[in-house]
Design an enzyme around this catalytic site. Structure first.
Site, short mmCIF file in Angstrom:
data_model
loop_
_atom_site.label_atom_id
_atom_site.label_comp_id
_atom_site.label_asym_id
_atom_site.label_seq_id
_atom_site.Cartn_x
_atom_site.Cartn_y
_atom_site.Cartn_z
N THR A 87 0.84 -1.19 0.00
CA THR A 87 0.00 0.00 0.00
C THR A 87 0.87 1.24 0.00
OG1 THR A 87 -1.85 -1.01 1.08
CG2 THR A 87 -1.62 1.34 1.38
N LEU A 88 0.50 2.19 -0.82
CA LEU A 88 1.28 3.41 -0.94
C LEU A 88 0.46 4.57 -0.41
CD1 LEU A 88 2.34 2.65 -4.59
CD2 LEU A 88 3.74 2.34 -2.55
N GLU A 89 1.03 5.28 0.50
CA GLU A 89 0.35 6.47 1.03
C GLU A 89 0.98 7.64 0.29
OE1 GLU A 89 2.42 5.23 4.10
OE2 GLU A 89 1.10 3.56 4.59
#
Lengths: 179, 355
Positions: free
Chosen positions: A118-120
């Protein structure tokens, strides 16, 4: 951290897996790219205890401009599996030069994690992103000690960009909304 | 991660070469201080195209601005505006053979809400050059030229190991350098002289390869609208009590509930993924620790959007690197000797120290 010979060997052994890794192998890392869609929290403010409504948008070929002051959740295109190592997602200068963060936390992963990362995503200034663009480099730290505790937490097996499930720890459920 | 003693040894062997190294830069147990010069590059553009990244990077690293504009940092200071990115490179250049350099921004800068590397600090074996600094401020902040901004660390670039381990049906190589597993963390907390001490051992949650720490209720908020990295910027303390709002464009000083002590290992702090997905940064750059650090973990919390925070939140995770090489000193820096209730950045003290 492993060099590319060691990463290759571990992939043969099955302890490290990254979709399409053969074409993405660097000196000490595997390149990963941005997936097809991005999620935006559809709320002016957030509360760690409650899930917030979130909208998902595909990233078109013409690009998607991200703005500061907005939380974007993306995912790596690549599904990964790591056993016996602590993977670390590093952003790389090519993103830092744009003031772009693809990972708000330091990027350490967990032994036993399976899923996309997951990329924030956050921009200090507006930046135009493109689907499948380079989004980071994965490094591998060997695990020292017994590796019996595997990651089997809230995000195990995730594929699409996954928003925070912290609200589950407070006994509140998830809000699902797709556009 | 290499101890400073080992970095020195490798420098003598010619496997690590560092140019423009300051004489006093090797005082910490597992890192080298690096600094920036007296200029920055800025963008004129409103929207950056990610496909141009390589072009911009080359302009910075080769000092040939075309799209970028060069700005001098005067001795009297330059105001960094939030929502802008300022680019430069380290004064020092590094060349490695068999080692991976990794740059981390200093905690003191992070507590002022200033990131210097945006999680892009890891390079590769065979790297040769200066390192990019990507500076972003949370609040308007005055910066000065020729200051120490980062900690440079080194990891061995490990070749294939043919010692094998099997766990949960999966075979993987066993190496002598790396990060502690959760089981190993627990093991090292036992005994009379544990390598890892965390206050309130009973309640500690151990993950596959890290431990969770929780947020103390005491939060500091800087009182001035403009920060100055040379000043002891005043802050007021508030108590989280049942919760509080945190707003973007503000940096919130915080610490963990847990007092930690780490021997013979290098601790590193990271935010939690669940909080990151809510746009909550607990540190502007990765929180690099030092061998021998004794204290709370200090955070500069910065939200992307207004967010409601509660106390005792599991806010960060500590990871442990093994040490490569001999340890001849342990951490005795600024964070070691501040009063326990102090939350503010110690950058002003770093700048007063002799170079």
């Amino acid at each position: 951290m492993l060099n590319h010979y060691a990463i290759n060997k571990e992939m043969e052994r099955g302890s490290i897996y990254v979709d399409g890794a053969q074409d993405k192998l660097g000196e000490n890392f595997i390149n990963v790219t941005l997936g097809d869609s991005i999620k935006i929290y559809d709320s002016p403010s957030l509360d760690v205890r409650n899930p917030m409504p979130i909208e998902e948008y595909p990233i078109p070929e013409s690009g998607f401009v991200i703005m500061p002051r907005v939380c974007y959740i993306g995912a790596t295109f690549e599904f990964t599996k790591t056993y016996g190592f602590v993977p670390v997602l590093n952003e790389d200068d090519r993103l830092a030069v744009l003031g772009l963060k693809s990972h708000i936390t330091a990027g350490f992963g967990d032994n036993g994690f399976e899923g996309t990362w997951t990329l924030e995503i956050e921009g200090s200034v507006p930046v135009r992103l493109f689907p499948h663009m380079f989004i980071g480099t994965l490094y591998y730290n060997p695990l020292i000690g017994e590796g019996d505790i595997l990651y089997r937490g809230k995000y195990f097996g995730q594929i699409e960009p996954t928003e925070s499930r912290l609200s589950e720890e407070y006994g509140n459920g998830r809000v699902r909304r797709k556009c | 991660m290499l101890s400073t003693n080992e970095i020195k040894r490798q420098m003598q062997l010619g496997n690590i070469v560092i140019d423009n190294l300051n004489g006093n830069a090797m005082k910490k147990p597992n890192s080298i201080d690096v600094s920036m010069g007296n200029y920055l590059y800025v963008y004129d553009y409103q929207i950056l195209d990610s496909r141009m990244a390589d072009v911009y990077l080359k302009e910075v690293m080769e000092d040939k601005p075309f799209y970028l504009k060069r700005v001098q940092i005067p001795e009297t200071g330059l105001l960094l505006e939030p929502y802008k990115v300022y680019l430069t490179k380290t004064t020092e250049s590094v060349e490695t053979h068999g080692f991976i350099p990794a740059l981390h921004g200093k905690v003191a800068m992070s507590l002022l809400g200033v990131s210097v590397e945006l999680n892009s600090g890891y390079k590769y074996d065979g790297y040769n050059g200066n390192m990019l600094l990507s500076i972003v401020a949370t609040k308007p902040t005055v910066i000065y030229p020729d200051i120490r901004v980062g900690n440079l660390t080194f990891f061995p670039s490990l070749d294939t190991s043919n010692d094998l381990k099997v766990s949960s049906g999966i075979t993987y190589g066993s190496y002598t350098s790396g990060m502690l597993s959760g089981n190993e963390i627990r093991r090292r907390m036992e005994g009379d002289n544990p390598d890892i001490f965390i206050d309130d051992t009973e309640k500690i949650v151990i993950n596959p390869n890290s431990v969770n720490l929780t947020l103390n209720e005491s939060i500091g908020i800087y009182t001035e609208p403009v920060l100055d990295i040379k000043a002891d910027n005043p802050y007021r303390k508030v108590n989280l009590e049942d919760g509080m709002w945190m707003y973007p464009e503000e940096i919130y000083l915080a610490r963990t509930n847990e007092w930690t002590e780490t021997n013979n290992l290098i601790p590193m702090m990271s935010g939690r993924s669940s909080l990151g997905r809510n746009g909550l940064h607990v540190h502007c750059s990765a929180g690099m620790g030092s061998i021998g650090y004794k204290g709370y973990w200090h955070m500069g919390i910065r939200p992307t959007k207004p967010i409601w925070i509660v106390k005792d939140l599991k806010c960060c995770q500590i990871y442990y690197y093994t040490v490569d090489g001999e340890i001849d000193n342990t951490y005795n820096g600024l964070m070691q000797n501040i009063p326990k209730e102090e939350l503010g950045s110690q950058m002003h003290r770093i700048l007063q120290k002799k170079r």
